[in-house]
Design a protein around this motif. Structure first.
Motif, short mmCIF file in Angstrom:
data_model
loop_
_atom_site.label_atom_id
_atom_site.label_comp_id
_atom_site.label_asym_id
_atom_site.label_seq_id
_atom_site.Cartn_x
_atom_site.Cartn_y
_atom_site.Cartn_z
N GLY A 346 22.15 35.30 109.29
CA GLY A 346 23.09 34.60 108.51
C GLY A 346 23.39 33.44 109.21
N THR A 379 22.72 39.20 102.81
CA THR A 379 23.99 38.51 102.88
C THR A 379 24.93 39.67 102.55
OG1 THR A 379 23.08 36.49 102.13
CG2 THR A 379 25.45 36.71 101.80
N GLU A 383 28.13 40.11 105.20
CA GLU A 383 29.52 39.68 104.99
C GLU A 383 30.47 40.68 104.77
OE1 GLU A 383 30.56 36.20 104.85
OE2 GLU A 383 28.58 36.39 106.22
N TYR A 463 26.94 32.33 103.03
CA TYR A 463 25.53 32.63 103.10
C TYR A 463 24.64 31.67 103.79
CZ TYR A 463 24.49 29.27 99.46
OH TYR A 463 24.38 28.24 98.68
#
Length: 789
Positions: A346, A379, A383, A463
């Motif tokens: 990331g 992602t 996240e 992202y």
């Protein structure tokens, strides 16, 4: 410079024909003597074919011929375009994917027989009269159950339902395990990335044609990459030499990945046209698309994050089960591996990462790339676990991200998962996001929501994605069975107008506008004098098509190279006309001038001289002005950004409403801001649809429970607020001539975790701190149930 060059928000020229109903799609193509095909598809997910009786059907009105697997004994199976080698150094298990089912059916929708008749209705009626003796077998739908000892095998010839067990980076594993043992904090989260149906506006269509006099086959098809279809179908399935096979993809009404692949219906129509010596057409119905188009996502993951006492990320460890469905679609093996594992770093400075992926065959529709293709899955995992870590540690989720961001002075940045980021500024996009969302005013908005009995939450996600997959020599080592370059031919006509032939293909991205802007800007002519041609293998050089946000970064770069060649030759012609050295010629605003003088000749004067060479440097140059170039990138491009979502939740029903959404993206240089904004809007709609509504569900017997728009919830316009989109924080790509990065998939990558993070934030603010995660889609029933626990 022309007013419609690079940086101008010019309207899409192709929209005029689309909005007036004058587009030419594959279903608009009807050839003289055309017949129609209807596929008899399996209504069970797993079964042995004991017999097929076509006696009654063959005698029905209009029936020309009924085909079964026996007719394709000389044909190959549909090829897989990417081979993955597992963590033990063994190649993946790769079963045959026949055009029509051979011996067994392996998912609901697997084609068993095909009826060709004079009309579509006659073909359908006859297909319903075919009697098939199928011995139904137990189906495997759940991936972990499919790998259990004694589970029914989807493919009897394989040792198990495991396609591959991939570890990346395998040499990191021991160090990663040690980092977790020593970590001050370890956060764990189990996630589902729900299966999706692509559902482009235009369903798939194939029309096969055959000219016996020239032994020439033509396929008209809804494809994102016609050259690849020609290569795969001609060389590996039907054994047709490429010079005897033409593939044409006219206007394509959306694809999102689902039209990249070579499908059985394309091969069938091409084969049947040769067999019957007349055109054969297939048009997919929407319900048929649900069980025949490649689907997306469908991952089950355990994600772990290790942090030190100061909250720095020290290691990431993941274990993912990735559904392949019943067969390997064209690029399916690469999605959960090389397009997923390589993005697990990331935007962050995590020194150690290990990714394990087990790809599994099940009795479901094949799964392949869908908008983002591996990047959204990575992602989402990253996240979501960062947000969970922030809540576990009692720190601000944005501050935790900032602390671990890669900083601008650290580029180029070598990640622990092979890829090297060339440029970026993640703090800048986060700053911009907080500005355009008015984050400082959130508390007041939350209080106002509470006064109305609603729960308000704010979620963020950062992202990064890898676009323009490259270079060919690297991806070849990783298992790709095709090059990943792009091509262009620039043909300048005698009067100065320009025809551009590109190997890229458009399915809604606006190539006819943006590619013309690039050429117009380089030469200094009006974009209206430039025509873009794509989608026909007979008039464009070999290209790899459009997917992975590669069109401008790779296809546009090939156009730049070819245009530079044209300009270099044109300068030599101009130098001859102006009686000077070529190095003294300058091109500006469509005019060639001798530097430091007022001597000049305009663009059309040079182009006419190229084709009417009465005064021409024949001893140095051939007449004409046409050049071809191929571009093979040296690296991926790495667009990145920060997304913010505000939601309101009705505590009585669990219904989630998105009341604000903003996207701050870094796309490098931007050719057409309006088209970029539209691309982001489209991606956001798809990502939010996945987060809140869309879900492809099979029951335990393999029946598709969400096989129509009555059961598969597509988002509508009133499900979204007005999006705030910004792309002012751009760091240009350092290794392509345009400095562009790609924008088409970003919205679908960054939005799902932002939505889920916002919902969890709203619940925590309301005291539901026991809710650490809810799997997508966050339907009202799921959110309400989580609140009640």
């Amino acid at each position: 410079m022309p007013k419609d060059g690079i940086g101008a928000s010019t309207k899409r020229r192709e929209d005029l024909r689309f909005l007036t109903g004058n587009g030419k799609y594959t279903d608009d193509i009807n050839l003289r003597g055309q017949a129609f095909v209807h596929f008899l598809r399996s209504d069970v997910a797993h079964g042995r074919i004991n017999g097929i009786d076509t006696t009654v059907a063959a005698d029905m009105p209009g029936v020309l011929r009924i085909f079964t697997a026996a007719d394709f004994e000389s044909a190959g199976g549909l090829p897989c375009g990417w081979q993955v080698t597992d963590k033990h150094g063994q190649p993946m298990q790769e079963p045959k994917h026949p055009i029509l089912a051979e011996g067994k059916v392996r998912h609901v929708g697997d084609p068993i027989a095909a009826v060709v008749a004079e009309t579509a209705e006659q073909a359908r009626d006859a297909a319903e009269a075919i009697e098939v003796d199928i011995e139904e077998l137990p189906a495997v739908i759940d991936m972990k159950a499919a790998l259990a000892e004694g589970a029914p095998k989807v493919h009897d010839e394989l040792t198990s339902n495991l396609c591959y067990d991939w570890g990346f980076v395998e040499e990191n594993k021991a160090a990663v395990d040690e980092a977790f043992d020593k970590a001050a904090h370890v956060v764990s989260l189990e996630l589902v990335n729900n299966r999706l149906v692509a559902n482009p506006m235009e369903p798939r269509v194939a029309v096969g044609d055959y000219d016996p006099w020239g032994d020439q086959s033509t396929l008209y098809t809804t494809s994102q990459n016609p050259h690849v279809i020609r290569l795969l179908m001609g060389a590996f399935v039907l054994n047709i030499p490429e010079h005897k096979l033409r593939v044409v993809a006219p206007d394509v009404g959306g694809g999102f990945g689902s039209k990249i692949y070579h499908y059985a219906e394309e091969a069938f129509c091409t084969f049947a046209a040769r067999a019957l010596k007349r055109p054969v057409k297939w048009t997919c119905s929407r319900s048929e698309a649900f069980i025949s188009d490649a689907q997306g996502r469908d991952h089950r993951t355990k994600m772990e994050l290790a942090l030190d006492a100061d909250h720095n990320f020290t290691a990431i460890r993941t274990e993912t089960y990735a559904n392949m469905g019943a067969y390997l679609s064209t690029f399916a093996p690469s999605i959960p591996t090389w397009l997923h594992g390589t993005l697990m770093a990331g935007n962050y400075r995590t020194p150690l990462i290990y990714v394990n992926v087990k790809a599994v065959f099940t009795n479901t529709v094949p799964v392949d790339a869908y908008r983002g293709a591996g990047r959204p899955e990575a992602t989402y995992q990253l996240e979501r676990i960062i947000d969970k870590a922030a809540r576990d540690l009692g720190v601000d989720p944005i501050a935790l991200r900032r602390q671990n961001f890669i900083k601008p002075d650290q580029y180029p940045y070598q990640t622990p998962v092979a890829v090297v980021y060339d440029t970026g500024n993640y703090d800048a996009t986060m700053d911009k996001l907080l500005e355009i969302t008015d984050h400082a005013g959130f508390a007041a908005r939350a209080a106002e929501s509470a006064n109305r009995g609603k729960l308000r939450g704010f979620g963020v996600a950062s992202y990064i994605e890898a676009c323009g997959i490259a270079p060919s020599n690297l991806v070849g080592q990783l298992g790709a069975r095709a090059g990943l370059y792009e091509s262009a031919t620039i043909r300048v006509n005698a009067t100065g107008s320009i025809s551009v032939y590109t190997g890229s293909h458009s399915h809604g991205q606006g190539h006819e506008t943006t590619f013309a802007q690039v050429v117009a800007d380089m030469i200094g002519v009006d974009a209206s004098t430039i025509e873009i041609h794509h989608g026909d293998t007979s008039n464009s050089p070999m290209g790899m098509g459009t997917y992975g946000s590669r069109s401008l970064a790779v296809g546009g770069s090939a156009i730049v190279r070819a245009t530079n060649k044209v300009v270099d030759k044109a300068k030599k012609i101009a130098a001859h006309l102006l009686e000077c050295a070529p190095e003294d010629i300058e091109l500006k605003d469509g005019k060639f001038s001798v530097a430091g003088t007022d001597k000049s000749v305009d663009w059309s004067g040079v182009t006419l001289a190229a084709y009417v060479p009465h005064n021409y440097p024949l001893e140095d140059l051939e007449p004409g002005l046409e050049e071809t170039a191929f571009y093979d990138p040296s690296n991926f491009t790495y667009p990145a950004g920060a997304y913010g979502c505000e939601v309101e939740i009705d505590p009585e029903t669990g219904k989630v409403d998105i009341v604000g959404f903003a996207a701050a993206d870094d796309f490098g240089n931007v050719v057409n801001p309006m088209i970029v904004e539209g691309q982001v809007h489209g991606g956001l709609a798809q990502g939010i649809g996945q987060a809140l509504m869309e879900n492809c569900v099979f029951d335990d017997s393999g029946q598709l429970l969400s096989g129509s728009f009555m059961d598969y919830a597509m988002p509508r316009a009133d499900d979204f607020p007005g999006f705030k989109v910004d792309h002012s924080c751009n760091t240009p790509c350092t290794h392509n001539p345009l400095g562009v990065k790609g924008c088409g998939e970003a919205g679908a990558i960054g939005s799902p975790p932002a939505v889920v993070n916002a919902v969890i934030d709203a619940l925590h603010r309301a005291g539901h701190t026991h809710v650490s995660h809810i799997d997508m889609p966050l339907t009202p029933s799921r959110v309400w149930a989580a609140m009640q626990k």
